[in-house]
Design a protein around this motif. Structure first.
Motif, PDB file in Angstrom:
ATOM      1  N   LYS A  56      47.277 -10.220 -50.478  1.00  0.00           N
ATOM      2  CA  LYS A  56      48.354 -10.960 -49.804  1.00  0.00           C
ATOM      3  C   LYS A  56      47.767 -12.176 -49.096  1.00  0.00           C
ATOM      4  CE  LYS A  56      50.853  -6.675 -48.740  1.00  0.00           C
ATOM      5  NZ  LYS A  56      51.575  -5.946 -47.710  1.00  0.00           N
ATOM      6  N   SER A 191      54.342  -1.259 -45.154  1.00  0.00           N
ATOM      7  CA  SER A 191      55.282  -2.259 -44.637  1.00  0.00           C
ATOM      8  C   SER A 191      56.139  -2.839 -45.772  1.00  0.00           C
ATOM      9  CB  SER A 191      54.532  -3.370 -43.893  1.00  0.00           C
ATOM     10  OG  SER A 191      53.626  -4.022 -44.758  1.00  0.00           O
ATOM     11  N   THR A 314      44.616   1.456 -52.596  1.00  0.00           N
ATOM     12  CA  THR A 314      44.781   0.241 -51.795  1.00  0.00           C
ATOM     13  C   THR A 314      43.770   0.143 -50.648  1.00  0.00           C
ATOM     14  OG1 THR A 314      46.581   1.478 -50.777  1.00  0.00           O
ATOM     15  CG2 THR A 314      47.194  -0.243 -52.347  1.00  0.00           C
TER      16      THR A 314
HETATM   17  C1  PLP Z   1      45.106   1.055 -47.158  1.00  0.00           C
HETATM   18  C2  PLP Z   1      46.536   0.653 -47.237  1.00  0.00           C
HETATM   19  N1  PLP Z   1      47.264   1.070 -48.276  1.00  0.00           N
HETATM   20  C3  PLP Z   1      48.571   0.761 -48.398  1.00  0.00           C
HETATM   21  C4  PLP Z   1      49.216   0.020 -47.435  1.00  0.00           C
HETATM   22  C5  PLP Z   1      50.666  -0.264 -47.612  1.00  0.00           C
HETATM   23  O1  PLP Z   1      50.914  -1.552 -48.049  1.00  0.00           O
HETATM   24  P1  PLP Z   1      52.224  -2.314 -47.580  1.00  0.00           P
HETATM   25  O2  PLP Z   1      52.081  -2.549 -46.106  1.00  0.00           O
HETATM   26  O3  PLP Z   1      52.240  -3.540 -48.356  1.00  0.00           O
HETATM   27  O4  PLP Z   1      53.385  -1.401 -47.854  1.00  0.00           O
HETATM   28  C6  PLP Z   1      48.494  -0.453 -46.320  1.00  0.00           C
HETATM   29  C7  PLP Z   1      49.100  -1.260 -45.253  1.00  0.00           C
HETATM   30  O5  PLP Z   1      50.024  -0.960 -44.603  1.00  0.00           O
HETATM   31  C8  PLP Z   1      47.119  -0.131 -46.226  1.00  0.00           C
HETATM   32  O6  PLP Z   1      46.375  -0.554 -45.189  1.00  0.00           O
END
Ligand code: PLP
Length: 332
Positions: A56, A191, A314
């Motif tokens: 992002k 988020s 993620t």
């Molecule tokens: C490690 C991790 N995975 C997933 C997410 C979720 O992503 P998003 O905030 O875009 O829903 C986050 C952040 O909130 C994160 O830090």
């Protein structure tokens, strides 16, 4: 959706992450679960800035630089992965960074908070109640920074606005290039921006995989409100209409467990099990809960035996360290 406009927006990016991230087949976990499981290693996007947020930030920092900002400002929890990635990106690009964190200053620096300090962010703590009105908090902080003669650029919690969302539209291009056809994509909803980007990316690339978002906090209603906010931001900022209708059918809020960033011993034992079975180390706050949601979907037939599944790792590993005492209790 206007695909050519979206393609054009995807070019407004600066390179911060190491892309494309690998897509790895997991033979032992696949055997255990009865599906063909692949992991998209977005925990390998960078070392200190690892995880989804840096994707992002490739778009958000490009926008910040274009606006002439010398300071980036963002918001999150004390162990926010997003804020740590913002602190890194600011240091990398020679900008100042102000982080507004929710709650009281802890006695010790650990995990992401340690890295925020190490990277030179101006870390400030605000009472949780002020985060109920994020716009007010933001306008006060931005005014204060402007009055100090700086040019701030504000990034919302999780980097989840139209600009940040482009990072995950871009990621889906890597899936399209991989040549593998996935029946299901899974990831954690925090988020909503990662989900929004994957949803739009799948439409842009005519990918028919089902995009499942497993909530680690809040509920489906909250995330649909967040998607509506991102949609409005696309209209306002880019005069572009995007559509998230039907996304609620693919979100699942049954795996939040005992609360955001809180874990049961059973969950942590599962983290240890997958780490030892195939070196898949999840983070306790986001990817663990999303992964366990996916496992339950496989167990209950939402995913059929033998289907091809991609789990997006993620990142979030810095969140393991503040939980060392919980792991010690489990493992000795
Ligand atoms: C490690 C991790 N995975 C997933 C997410 C979720 O992503 P998003 O905030 O875009 O829903 C986050 C952040 O909130 C994160 O830090």
């Amino acid at each position: 959706m206007e695909s050519s406009r979206l393609m054009e927006l995807l070019s407004h990016r600066i390179q911060l992450a190491h892309l494309p991230t690998p897509i790895q087949f997991m033979p032992r976990i696949s055997d255990l679960l009865g599906v063909r499981l692949y992991i998209k290693r977005d925990d390998l996007t960078e070392s200190i800035a690892s995880g989804n947020k840096i994707r992002k930030l490739e778009y958000l920092m490009a926008d910040a630089l274009k606006s002439g900002a010398d300071t980036v400002v963002s918001y999150g929890g004390i162990q926010s992965n997003h804020c740590r990635a913002v602190a890194w990106a600011a240091a990398k690009l020679g900008l100042s960074c102000v982080l507004a964190l929710r709650g009281d200053a802890p006695d010790h620096w650990d995990g992401n908070l340690l890295l925020d300090h190490l990277l030179g962010a101006d870390v400030r703590f605000f009472p949780k109640a002020l985060f109920n009105d994020p716009d007010q908090l933001d306008s006060n902080l931005m005014r204060e920074i402007r009055n100090a003669g700086k040019a701030p650029y504000s990034i919302p919690i999780g980097g989840s606005n139209a600009t940040g969302t482009l990072g995950y539209v871009h990621m889906v291009g890597e899936l399209a290039d991989s040549g593998v056809r996935f029946d299901h994509l899974y990831h954690a909803l925090g988020s909503g921006g990662t989900y929004a980007g994957m949803w739009l990316g799948c439409r842009l690339h005519a990918i028919e995989s089902r995009v499942h978002g497993i909530a680690v906090c809040d509920d489906i209603g909250y995330f649909m409100t967040e998607l509506a906010r991102i949609r409005l931001d696309f209209q306002k900022k880019y005069q572009m209409d995007v559509d998230f209708s039907g996304a609620d059918q693919l979100m699942d809020d049954r795996y939040v467990g005992i609360g955001y960033a809180l874990n049961t011993g059973t969950e942590l034992n599962e983290l240890v099990r997958f780490a030892r079975l195939e070196g898949l180390v999840l983070d306790p706050v986001y990817t663990l809960k999303a992964f366990l949601g996916m496992v339950d979907h496989i167990r209950t037939g939402i995913v059929s035996p033998g289907q091809t599944v991609l789990f997006i790792h993620t990142g979030g590993h810095a969140g393991l360290f503040p939980k060392h005492a919980e792991f010690e209790k489990l493992m000795v």
